[in-house]
Structure formats: structure tokens, C-alpha cells
Design a protein around this motif. Sequence first.
Motif, PDB file in Angstrom:
ATOM      1  N   PRO A 177       0.629  -1.403  -0.114  1.00 38.89           N
ATOM      2  CA  PRO A 177       0.095  -0.138  -0.012  1.00 38.89           C
ATOM      3  C   PRO A 177       0.708   1.389   0.006  1.00 38.89           C
ATOM      4  O   PRO A 177       0.202   2.439  -0.194  1.00 38.89           O
ATOM      5  CB  PRO A 177      -0.635  -0.231   1.333  1.00 38.89           C
ATOM      6  CG  PRO A 177       0.024  -0.892   2.426  1.00 38.89           C
ATOM      7  CD  PRO A 177       0.768  -1.753   1.223  1.00 38.89           C
ATOM      8  N   ILE A 178       2.033   1.227   0.372  1.00 40.28           N
ATOM      9  CA  ILE A 178       2.905   2.384   0.365  1.00 40.28           C
ATOM     10  C   ILE A 178       3.422   2.823  -1.057  1.00 40.28           C
ATOM     11  O   ILE A 178       3.954   2.346  -1.579  1.00 40.28           O
ATOM     12  CB  ILE A 178       4.238   2.297   1.223  1.00 40.28           C
ATOM     13  CG1 ILE A 178       3.556   1.668   2.680  1.00 40.28           C
ATOM     14  CG2 ILE A 178       5.101   3.282   1.392  1.00 40.28           C
ATOM     15  CD1 ILE A 178       4.895   1.351   3.604  1.00 40.28           C
ATOM     16  N   LYS A 236       2.381  10.545   4.414  1.00 41.66           N
ATOM     17  CA  LYS A 236       2.631   9.154   4.113  1.00 41.66           C
ATOM     18  C   LYS A 236       1.563   8.969   2.765  1.00 41.66           C
ATOM     19  O   LYS A 236       0.407   9.423   2.908  1.00 41.66           O
ATOM     20  CB  LYS A 236       2.107   8.146   4.810  1.00 41.66           C
ATOM     21  CG  LYS A 236       3.103   7.852   6.235  1.00 41.66           C
ATOM     22  CD  LYS A 236       3.180   7.098   7.119  1.00 41.66           C
ATOM     23  CE  LYS A 236       4.332   6.752   8.040  1.00 41.66           C
ATOM     24  NZ  LYS A 236       4.171   5.448   8.936  1.00 41.66           N
ATOM     25  N   VAL A 237       1.952   8.578   1.731  1.00 41.40           N
ATOM     26  CA  VAL A 237       1.103   8.269   0.503  1.00 41.40           C
ATOM     27  C   VAL A 237       0.871   6.669   0.455  1.00 41.40           C
ATOM     28  O   VAL A 237       1.774   6.150   0.282  1.00 41.40           O
ATOM     29  CB  VAL A 237       1.687   8.959  -0.641  1.00 41.40           C
ATOM     30  CG1 VAL A 237       0.852   8.678  -1.966  1.00 41.40           C
ATOM     31  CG2 VAL A 237       2.190  10.414  -0.290  1.00 41.40           C
ATOM     32  N   ARG A 249      -1.313  12.531   6.573  1.00 44.23           N
ATOM     33  CA  ARG A 249      -0.250  13.209   7.436  1.00 44.23           C
ATOM     34  C   ARG A 249      -0.191  12.180   8.695  1.00 44.23           C
ATOM     35  O   ARG A 249      -1.451  12.224   9.208  1.00 44.23           O
ATOM     36  CB  ARG A 249      -0.333  14.620   7.617  1.00 44.23           C
ATOM     37  CG  ARG A 249       0.864  15.068   8.733  1.00 44.23           C
ATOM     38  CD  ARG A 249       0.684  16.522   8.966  1.00 44.23           C
ATOM     39  NE  ARG A 249      -0.443  17.035   9.295  1.00 44.23           N
ATOM     40  CZ  ARG A 249      -1.571  17.552   8.487  1.00 44.23           C
ATOM     41  NH1 ARG A 249      -1.268  17.853   7.261  1.00 44.23           N
ATOM     42  NH2 ARG A 249      -2.628  17.922   8.883  1.00 44.23           N
ATOM     43  N   ALA A 250       0.545  11.455   8.999  1.00 40.99           N
ATOM     44  CA  ALA A 250       0.686  10.362  10.037  1.00 40.99           C
ATOM     45  C   ALA A 250       1.106  11.171  11.310  1.00 40.99           C
ATOM     46  O   ALA A 250       2.280  11.529  11.234  1.00 40.99           O
ATOM     47  CB  ALA A 250       1.526   9.255   9.756  1.00 40.99           C
ATOM     48  N   THR A 251       0.420  11.029  12.150  1.00 38.94           N
ATOM     49  CA  THR A 251       0.808  11.512  13.568  1.00 38.94           C
ATOM     50  C   THR A 251       0.759  10.408  14.634  1.00 38.94           C
ATOM     51  O   THR A 251      -0.228   9.766  14.795  1.00 38.94           O
ATOM     52  CB  THR A 251      -0.251  12.832  14.091  1.00 38.94           C
ATOM     53  OG1 THR A 251      -0.156  13.564  13.069  1.00 38.94           O
ATOM     54  CG2 THR A 251       0.068  13.430  15.321  1.00 38.94           C
ATOM     55  N   THR A 267      -4.228  11.666   8.902  1.00 42.85           N
ATOM     56  CA  THR A 267      -5.294  12.589   8.531  1.00 42.85           C
ATOM     57  C   THR A 267      -5.262  12.690   6.836  1.00 42.85           C
ATOM     58  O   THR A 267      -4.050  13.268   6.514  1.00 42.85           O
ATOM     59  CB  THR A 267      -4.955  13.984   9.336  1.00 42.85           C
ATOM     60  OG1 THR A 267      -5.024  13.690  10.662  1.00 42.85           O
ATOM     61  CG2 THR A 267      -6.010  14.968   8.774  1.00 42.85           C
ATOM     62  N   PRO A 268      -6.033  12.583   5.958  1.00 38.24           N
ATOM     63  CA  PRO A 268      -5.960  12.893   4.771  1.00 38.24           C
ATOM     64  C   PRO A 268      -5.606  14.390   4.655  1.00 38.24           C
ATOM     65  O   PRO A 268      -6.270  15.307   5.029  1.00 38.24           O
ATOM     66  CB  PRO A 268      -7.636  12.625   4.297  1.00 38.24           C
ATOM     67  CG  PRO A 268      -7.983  11.663   5.457  1.00 38.24           C
ATOM     68  CD  PRO A 268      -7.411  12.058   6.638  1.00 38.24           C
TER      69      PRO A 268
END
Length: 293
Positions: A177-178, A236-237, A249-251, A267-268
Motif C-alpha cells: 500500500p505504500i 505518507k502516501v 499526514r501520520a501523527t 489525516t487525509p
Amino acid sequence: MTMTGVETGRRAPRRRTELAAFLRNRRERISPHEVGLPPGPRRRTPGLRREEVAQLAGVGVTWYTWLEQGRPINASTQVLDAVARTLRLDGAEREHLYRLAEVPEAEPPDETEHLPEDTQAILDALLPMPASVCNARSDVLAWNAAYAAIFPHVVMAPPSERNTMLITFTLPPCCNPIENMAEEMPMHVAVFRYRYSRYMDEPGWKELVQRLQAANPEFGRLWADHDIAMPGPRIKVFRHHAVGEIRTRATSMDITGSAGARLVVYTPTDEESRARVGWLLAHPEQAAPPHRH
């Protein structure tokens, strides 16, 4: 000798071996020019010599040589600080050095997979944002429906295989998926090694590293670089077979009372990505992978 003493004795050689490799790797990355030393004739070392590191750090040559050889010597915080400054270590690398040298102040608590009872309710309340809970080893312990829609290979795997490092480095390109793998792989490994120094004596961690090295030569190459990075927010895409690209955006946030566990929220970052996550939530039957490996 007590059992604690035996366990400590078994851990020490492994930590010292890792410490020796890390110091040697970092020493060889620094050129004499960077620290104001003349290059000198007939240098066989790609970076600094051991005696040059000792001189710049203000420590004895024999002591530093023994440290880099992984011998069982004691090191104070002050001396390690001097070595860290000489080798130009950043915050994550400095903390990594202290753990490998077994400085008491750097010892972490034991990891536990015990999660607060409201964890799943919190994850579900975060919808439509994908979210999961992982431990330090990157095992996925809990998730919400949006996460399951984007990462079906993770949630459909047996519990022992629900690990984001395994997904990243062992899934073939057709199902990985990355999307931004070239950017993500080095950071994945650097952050993983930052956590590894806390738990490197645990069998599960060693087995995972060995498995990743055997499965993916790129992981082995990156692992040998000894790069260290602190966890932090990152773009992250992902690519999903049913909807295409999803940018997030990964938090990551630590979970109090569950050492090593962290809540990760994706978060998209744009309207298209938000709409694609929403569509997957509305059509869960389309989220499943098109084929299995």
C-alpha cells in the motif's frame, strides 16, 4: 549468580557488539576535513581514525579503542557526551548510544501490550480518519474501520503477522500500500532502529530483524547503515486498488500507561483523499485485496 545476573551477562555482549558497529559506522562517516584535521598521507580509514576520535573527545586512545571494540568497560554520561559531540550525533543517535552503552539513565521500562479499555472506542470515534494502535515493534494491536479499509493485508493477517515492518518490506509491489516507498523505507528503518535499542535483547525483536534481513536485501542494506531517527509526523502516501492514491499526514502519540504503545492517526491532506477514504468506508466489500499471496 542470580537469574538477573545471568540475563544481564547474556544481554551485554549483544549490546556491545551493536555499540561497536554503531561507533565504527559513525566514525567512518566523518572526514578529517569536517573536524579541521589534515587528510594526511596513506589513510586506510574512510573517515576518522580511532586515535583522532579519542583526541577530539578528550579521552584515552586505549579507552576509546576498547569502547569501539565492544569490550565490557564503564562509560560515564560525560564521556559519552564528548564522544557524541565528536561524532556529531543528533538527539536520537545520542540516546541510542547511551542505551547501547547501558548508561543507567537511558534504561527504558519494559514494553507491554496492555491497552486501556477505552482504546477501541477512541479509535472508532476518530472515524473517518484511519487510526491504529501499534507497539514499539510495529505490531498492530487495534484499529478502526477506515484503517482496515486501507490496509486489508494487515488486518486479515494472523495476529503474529500484523506488523507494519513486515508489510512494508515483504509485500510485493502489486499489493504494497505504500506509494512513496523510496522516501519511506529509509525512515522506516531509522525509526525502527531507534526503538530497537530499547528491546534488542528480546527474542521477538531479534527474530523480526533476522526475518526482514532474509526477506528483503534493501532492508539489510539500510539496517547496515545504522541510521537513527526520532519518530515524528510524516507525509505518507498510500495506493489502494479500488480508489487510487490517498495522501495522509501520520501523527503518532504515546498511550499513557502502556509503555511502547502508540496511537497512529492518518489525516487525509486533501479533499480527494478524504473522499476516497469515505468511499471505502461506504463500500467495505471493495476494500478487500483483489488477490492473496
